[in-house]
Design an enzyme around this catalytic site. Structure first.
Site, PDB file in Angstrom:
ATOM      1  N   ASP A  54      -8.770  -8.521   4.919  1.00 14.77           N
ATOM      2  CA  ASP A  54      -8.324  -7.777   6.095  1.00 14.77           C
ATOM      3  C   ASP A  54      -9.285  -6.624   6.377  1.00 14.77           C
ATOM      4  O   ASP A  54      -9.267  -5.599   5.708  1.00 14.77           O
ATOM      5  CB  ASP A  54      -6.913  -7.242   5.851  1.00 14.77           C
ATOM      6  CG  ASP A  54      -6.346  -6.554   7.078  1.00 14.77           C
ATOM      7  OD1 ASP A  54      -7.078  -6.424   8.062  1.00 14.77           O
ATOM      8  OD2 ASP A  54      -5.171  -6.160   7.031  1.00 14.77           O
ATOM      9  N   LEU A 101      -2.599  -0.671  -2.090  1.00 20.60           N
ATOM     10  CA  LEU A 101      -1.907  -0.964  -0.833  1.00 20.60           C
ATOM     11  C   LEU A 101      -0.485  -1.428  -1.113  1.00 20.60           C
ATOM     12  O   LEU A 101       0.458  -1.030  -0.437  1.00 20.60           O
ATOM     13  CB  LEU A 101      -2.663  -2.047  -0.070  1.00 20.60           C
ATOM     14  CG  LEU A 101      -1.960  -2.595   1.187  1.00 20.60           C
ATOM     15  CD1 LEU A 101      -1.723  -1.485   2.201  1.00 20.60           C
ATOM     16  CD2 LEU A 101      -2.766  -3.728   1.799  1.00 20.60           C
TER      17      LEU A 101
END
Length: 520
Positions: free
Chosen positions: A279, A415
């Site tokens: 990403d 994350l």
């Protein structure tokens, strides 16, 4: 003199121990008092060697100072030769014994022994471990190639690998990977030194066409001597990362007289595809701080910026001998190089840079842990966990794959933790929520806990912030680094926190204070 809890490098005699422990048939007699034998633990406990390093200590005591410690040294040398029967003997003094001025080099010349004796003069109070290793390796190469002549006919595809040693960061696996890669590209590796080499191997160094310096901190001095004495060129590009590995193979193939076709082995590169597939909204422009030995720090910064899309916000080394190279690399990324061996200076630099990932030694790992920043170890000094039993190189195409996993996984785990904290009160993600496929309705919200109260009021995560909230430009920029799908909630939580605390305007510090508050 400045006392410190940690040190990046030991004294130069530890570097000499690394060379002796790397080679076969070499023994090191170290003139040292009791207590200096601590260095054995670096090899037996940190590197997890099955045997202690080939070092004999004189271990003189206080009562020996009333007599002749020189006699103690000579006796230790004779006993070591009788017991271990080495092919060559290194002799030197530790930093403590250096104060006695017994002159091991001069005493060694008086020994009547039948093996080569290489005296080492290592100034313990001016130089450090890596310099000591480089100097020891240079002295051995110079001593055992003296009087040798370069053969008239040398195979152009033959080479030596210089630099890998004991206690080096992943040196064992790097040598395996690079030797395999070179063999696949038609290159004949004659000698790898000092790791695994004998004194006879050192004598055969001039029989190869060129040298490859994998670790300049240790191998470059010897490579320059061989170039001057025997006209042997050397490759100094370190193959860490995809780009550097391609450049390395191109230079090696050119010296070997091979074609410029695509090098063999590039199909093993998976890191490039992984870097393109992850990403980009999350990984691109992540701020990374890099610190370590010169070779690994420079390579890490270039991989981070050129191959993974990170932003280098700090670059430094503890090796003053390579300060110029690190400063030149730092200019590429628009940062000022940090040249220091004080871990407190490094810690302050990390705090000031506000990185999202730290790449460093075991010291930076401890620093990052305290600061709650993801970290990956890229350089010595390292702990036992960085000498893995598994195959884990840093060099070549497979090494690039290992690096990708080592660096990106801490960020992805970070994350995950961030998402768990940000969504901990959402009805679908809290601990009491039922499986979403079993119920069409949201479960009832759990009662507010006492910890969720501040100033006598319950903090409602979805409460609307004040319309008068003002953010500084730096805080807005920092907010944009948060993934877009939780950025709105982070903004609301921060403005709510600032309103309750009477903070105006909202700064970067406020943003992180709010994050810490709601994460409790």
């Amino acid at each position: 003199m400045k006392l410190t809890m940690w040190t990046y490098e030991g004294p130069p005699h530890v570097g000499a121990m690394r060379i002796a422990a790397s080679m076969q048939g070499v023994h090191y007699v170290l003139h040292a008092p009791q207590g200096d034998t601590y260095a054995d633990l670096l090899f037996t406990m940190i590197e997890r060697r099955p045997s202690r390093p080939p070092v004999t200590y004189t271990t003189f005591q206080a009562r020996d100072l009333a007599g002749s410690t020189a006699d103690v040294f000579k006796t230790a040398c004779r006993d070591a030769i009788t017991r271990f029967q080495p092919d060559a003997l290194l002799v030197g003094a530790s930093c403590t014994a250096e104060l006695l001025q017994d002159d091991p080099a001069g005493l060694a010349r008086t020994l009547d022994v039948r093996i080569p004796v290489v005296p080492l003069e290592l100034p313990s109070y001016q130089k450090k471990e890596h310099w000591g290793a480089a100097e020891t390796f240079y002295r051995l190469v110079r001593g055992f190639t003296a009087g040798r002549e370069r053969p008239a006919q040398v195979a152009p595809n033959s080479c030596n690998i210089l630099g890998p040693s004991a206690l080096g960061f992943r040196n064992r696996d790097d040598v395996t990977e690079i030797c395999r890669l070179l063999a696949a590209n038609g290159i004949d590796v004659r000698v790898v030194a000092p790791l695994g080499a004998t004194v006879d191997d050192l004598a055969r160094l001039p029989e190869a066409a060129f040298n490859i310096v994998l670790y300049p901190e240790i191998g470059e001095s010897a490579a320059r001597y061989l170039k001057k004495q025997f006209g042997m060129p050397f490759v100094s590009t370190v193959p860490i990362g995809i780009g550097a590995t391609r450049t390395f193979l191109a230079e090696v193939r050119a010296l070997a007289g091979l074609s410029n076709d695509e090098p063999v082995g590039e199909a093993e590169d998976r890191a490039t595809w992984y870097a393109r597939s992850v990403d980009s909204n999350y990984l691109t422009n992540k701020r990374v701080f890099v610190f370590g030995d010169a070779t690994h720090a420079i390579a890490a910064a270039r991989i981070a910026a050129r191959e993974l899309g990170f932003k280098v916000c700090g670059l430094g080394t503890y090796m003053r001998e390579f300060a110029r190279e690190v400063r030149e690399a730092a200019e590429e990324f628009g940062v000022e190089a940090l040249i220091t061996d004080d871990h407190l200076d490094v810690e302050q630099a990390i705090i000031d840079a506000r990185p999202e990932l730290v790449l460093g030694t075991q010291m930076e790992r401890h620093i990052a842990k305290r600061l709650r920043v993801p970290c990956a170890v890229i350089s010595a000094p390292v702990h036992v966990q960085d000498f893995p039993a598994r195959y884990s190189p840093q060099m070549g195409f497979e090494g690039a794959n290992v690096i990708f996993d080592s660096w990106v996984h801490p960020l992805m785990m970070g994350l995950e933790e961030h998402l768990l904290q940000m969504f901990r009160d959402d009805f679908e993600f809290n601990d009491q929520a039922q499986a979403s496929h079993l119920h069409a309705h949201a479960p009832s919200a759990k009662p507010a806990a006492a910890d969720d109260e501040a100033d006598g009021e319950t903090l409602v995560m979805a409460e609307a912030p004040s319309a008068e909230a003002v953010w500084t430009l730096e805080a807005e920029r920092e907010l944009k680094k948060i993934p877009f799908f939780v950025r709105g909630k982070a903004r609301r939580n921060t403005e709510l926190f600032a309103a309750r605390k009477g903070i105006r305007p909202i700064t970067v510090e406020t943003l992180y204070d709010a994050k810490a508050h709601f994460a409790r």
